[in-house]
Design an enzyme around this catalytic site. Structure first.
Site, PDB file in Angstrom:
ATOM      1  CG  HIS A   1       6.516  -5.847   1.311  1.00 55.68           C
ATOM      2  ND1 HIS A   1       7.480  -5.288   0.512  1.00 55.68           N
ATOM      3  CD2 HIS A   1       6.798  -5.440   2.576  1.00 55.68           C
ATOM      4  CE1 HIS A   1       8.318  -4.570   1.256  1.00 55.68           C
ATOM      5  NE2 HIS A   1       7.916  -4.632   2.510  1.00 55.68           N
TER       6      HIS A   1
ATOM      7  CG  ASP B   1       8.381  -1.315   0.736  1.00 56.15           C
ATOM      8  OD1 ASP B   1       9.308  -0.845   0.048  1.00 56.15           O
ATOM      9  OD2 ASP B   1       8.491  -1.621   1.940  1.00 56.15           O
TER      10      ASP B   1
ATOM     11  CE  LYS C   1      12.692  -1.553   1.007  1.00 49.00           C
ATOM     12  NZ  LYS C   1      11.385  -2.135   1.436  1.00 49.00           N
ATOM     13  CG  PHE C   2      10.915  -1.012  -9.078  1.00 48.64           C
ATOM     14  CD1 PHE C   2      10.481  -2.177  -9.712  1.00 48.64           C
ATOM     15  CD2 PHE C   2       9.969  -0.070  -8.697  1.00 48.64           C
ATOM     16  CE1 PHE C   2       9.130  -2.392  -9.967  1.00 48.64           C
ATOM     17  CE2 PHE C   2       8.619  -0.276  -8.955  1.00 48.64           C
ATOM     18  CZ  PHE C   2       8.198  -1.433  -9.589  1.00 48.64           C
TER      19      PHE C   2
ATOM     20  CG  ASP D   1      17.500  -5.611 -12.485  1.00 51.65           C
ATOM     21  OD1 ASP D   1      18.509  -5.421 -13.206  1.00 51.65           O
ATOM     22  OD2 ASP D   1      17.107  -6.743 -12.163  1.00 51.65           O
TER      23      ASP D   1
ATOM     24  N   GLY E   1      17.310  -0.212 -16.077  1.00 51.48           N
ATOM     25  CA  GLY E   1      16.103   0.459 -16.544  1.00 51.48           C
ATOM     26  C   GLY E   1      15.167  -0.439 -17.326  1.00 51.48           C
TER      27      GLY E   1
ATOM     28  CE1 TYR F   1      10.251  -1.376  13.668  1.00 47.95           C
ATOM     29  CE2 TYR F   1      10.792  -2.801  15.522  1.00 47.95           C
ATOM     30  CZ  TYR F   1      10.226  -2.621  14.270  1.00 47.95           C
ATOM     31  OH  TYR F   1       9.625  -3.678  13.646  1.00 47.95           O
TER      32      TYR F   1
HETATM   33  O1  6AU Z   1       7.481  -1.859  11.185  1.00 47.79           O
HETATM   34  P1  6AU Z   1       8.070  -3.131  10.625  1.00 47.79           P
HETATM   35  O2  6AU Z   1       9.501  -3.347  11.052  1.00 47.79           O
HETATM   36  O3  6AU Z   1       7.228  -4.332  10.876  1.00 47.79           O
HETATM   37  O4  6AU Z   1       8.053  -2.968   9.034  1.00 47.79           O
HETATM   38  C1  6AU Z   1       8.781  -2.000   8.367  1.00 47.79           C
HETATM   39  C2  6AU Z   1       8.403  -1.986   6.896  1.00 47.79           C
HETATM   40  C3  6AU Z   1       8.725  -3.264   6.153  1.00 47.79           C
HETATM   41  C4  6AU Z   1      10.032  -2.967   5.442  1.00 47.79           C
HETATM   42  O5  6AU Z   1      10.122  -3.677   4.215  1.00 47.79           O
HETATM   43  C5  6AU Z   1       9.966  -1.465   5.201  1.00 47.79           C
HETATM   44  O6  6AU Z   1       9.139  -0.926   6.226  1.00 47.79           O
HETATM   45  N1  6AU Z   1      11.268  -0.726   5.228  1.00 47.79           N
HETATM   46  C6  6AU Z   1      11.634   0.155   4.191  1.00 47.79           C
HETATM   47  C7  6AU Z   1      10.720   0.675   3.177  1.00 47.79           C
HETATM   48  C8  6AU Z   1       9.398   1.091   3.501  1.00 47.79           C
HETATM   49  O7  6AU Z   1      11.108   0.924   2.062  1.00 47.79           O
HETATM   50  C9  6AU Z   1      12.920   0.689   4.167  1.00 47.79           C
HETATM   51  C10 6AU Z   1      13.800   0.489   5.248  1.00 47.79           C
HETATM   52  O8  6AU Z   1      14.903   1.004   5.278  1.00 47.79           O
HETATM   53  N2  6AU Z   1      13.359  -0.290   6.294  1.00 47.79           N
HETATM   54  C11 6AU Z   1      12.122  -0.863   6.328  1.00 47.79           C
HETATM   55  O9  6AU Z   1      11.789  -1.516   7.326  1.00 47.79           O
HETATM   56  O10 6AU Z   1       7.692  -3.492   5.189  1.00 47.79           O
END
Ligand code: 6AU
Length: 273
Positions: free
Chosen positions: A62, A91, A93-94, A96, A98, A226
């Protein structure tokens, strides 16, 4: 099904060069781990990339959370990716229209297209977001043609997420329609049921990245949920993304090795089923 093919076999068959590299790395290093290096200084990020590099297939960033961001960090990160043979996934996550995402992806303050092999987007804006990013990446003047790929965020791990149903279905439809740029999804489990509802393409092999992976915790106080590396792979993950479970423990290297071992063994069991 694709789950009966090894990463090496999928590397040989895949039509997309980034997916081929990803599978080749997984096969060669025997790892399906993506570390989510959500640290807030450049020093910590580069230190993690260097120490964990040997055990991971992808480093996820990020980049906008760095307190001391500068473009030189990215040169250092790219050098570490080359040295340890991993891909970089920003990561971002666009999310918006185009016209805006094209400028956020290519150029701008963060120069994302110049260093991130993989990026992701949400489907909230509709098809146009994927169309726009694909147009940039497939343009004649794009300097990284065929070296960049997109993942669609098809479901989310957070409690109460609205990324379900029609949203997820559109994710699959757009992945198919723009499969010269889209290589797969970020989702918590296999999208096979959604994929078959929308008639698969021949040779289709979308790569599934599953996040929300942690060996020691069920979730956090902010809605994150998780599962373990094993359950993620059993549910269809090709790559498991772990953040705090790896970087926020006393010994991140030992932790990366443990996730690598559990993720790889679950993959081997799935292969032999
Ligand atoms: O294992 P963590 O919880 O410390 O981190 C999870 C990482 C973070 C979130 O921004 C990302 O995964 N994430 C994403 C992604 C990768 O797109 C999607 C989602 O649904 N949940 C999520 O946690 O960097």
């Amino acid at each position: 099904s694709k789950y009966h093919l090894s990463y090496g076999e999928r590397a040989k068959q895949h039509l997309h060069p980034v997916a081929r590299r990803l599978f080749e790395i997984a096969q060669e290093k025997e790892t399906n781990v993506v570390v989510s290096a959500d640290v807030t200084t450049a020093g910590e990020l580069l230190d993690l990339a260097d120490r964990l590099g040997p055990y991971i297939a992808v480093l996820k960033t990020h980049i906008d959370i760095l307190d001391n961001f500068s473009l030189t960090v990215l040169e250092d990160l790219k050098a570490l990716a080359a040295r340890h043979n991993f891909l970089i996934f920003e990561d971002r996550k666009f999310v918006d229209i185009g016209n805006t995402v094209q400028k956020q992806y290519h150029g701008g303050a963060l120069q994302i297209s110049s260093w991130a092999d993989i990026v992701n987007c949400t489907m909230l804006p509709g098809e146009g977001i994927v169309q726009a990013l694909a147009q940039t990446a497939e343009g004649d003047n794009f300097p990284y043609k065929d070296q960049r790929a997109l993942l669609i965020l098809a479901t989310m791990t957070s409690k109460g997420s609205l990324a379900t149903g029609e949203y997820t279905k559109l994710s699959v439809e757009c992945a198919r329609k723009y499969n010269r740029f889209v290589i797969g999804f970020v989702a918590s489990k296999s999208l096979a049921d959604v994929e078959t509802n929308v008639a698969p393409l021949e040779n289709e092999d979308f790569v599934l990245f599953t996040t929300g992976v942690n060996m020691a915790s069920k979730g956090d106080k902010l809605g994150q949920q998780y599962q373990t590396p094993q359950s993620a792979v059993e549910a269809g993950a090709d790559f498991i993304i772990a953040g705090r479970g790896i970087y926020a423990v006393p010994d991140p290297v030992a932790s990366a090795k443990a996730y690598k071992e559990e993720g790889w063994n679950a993959y081997l069991r799935r292969l032999s089923k």
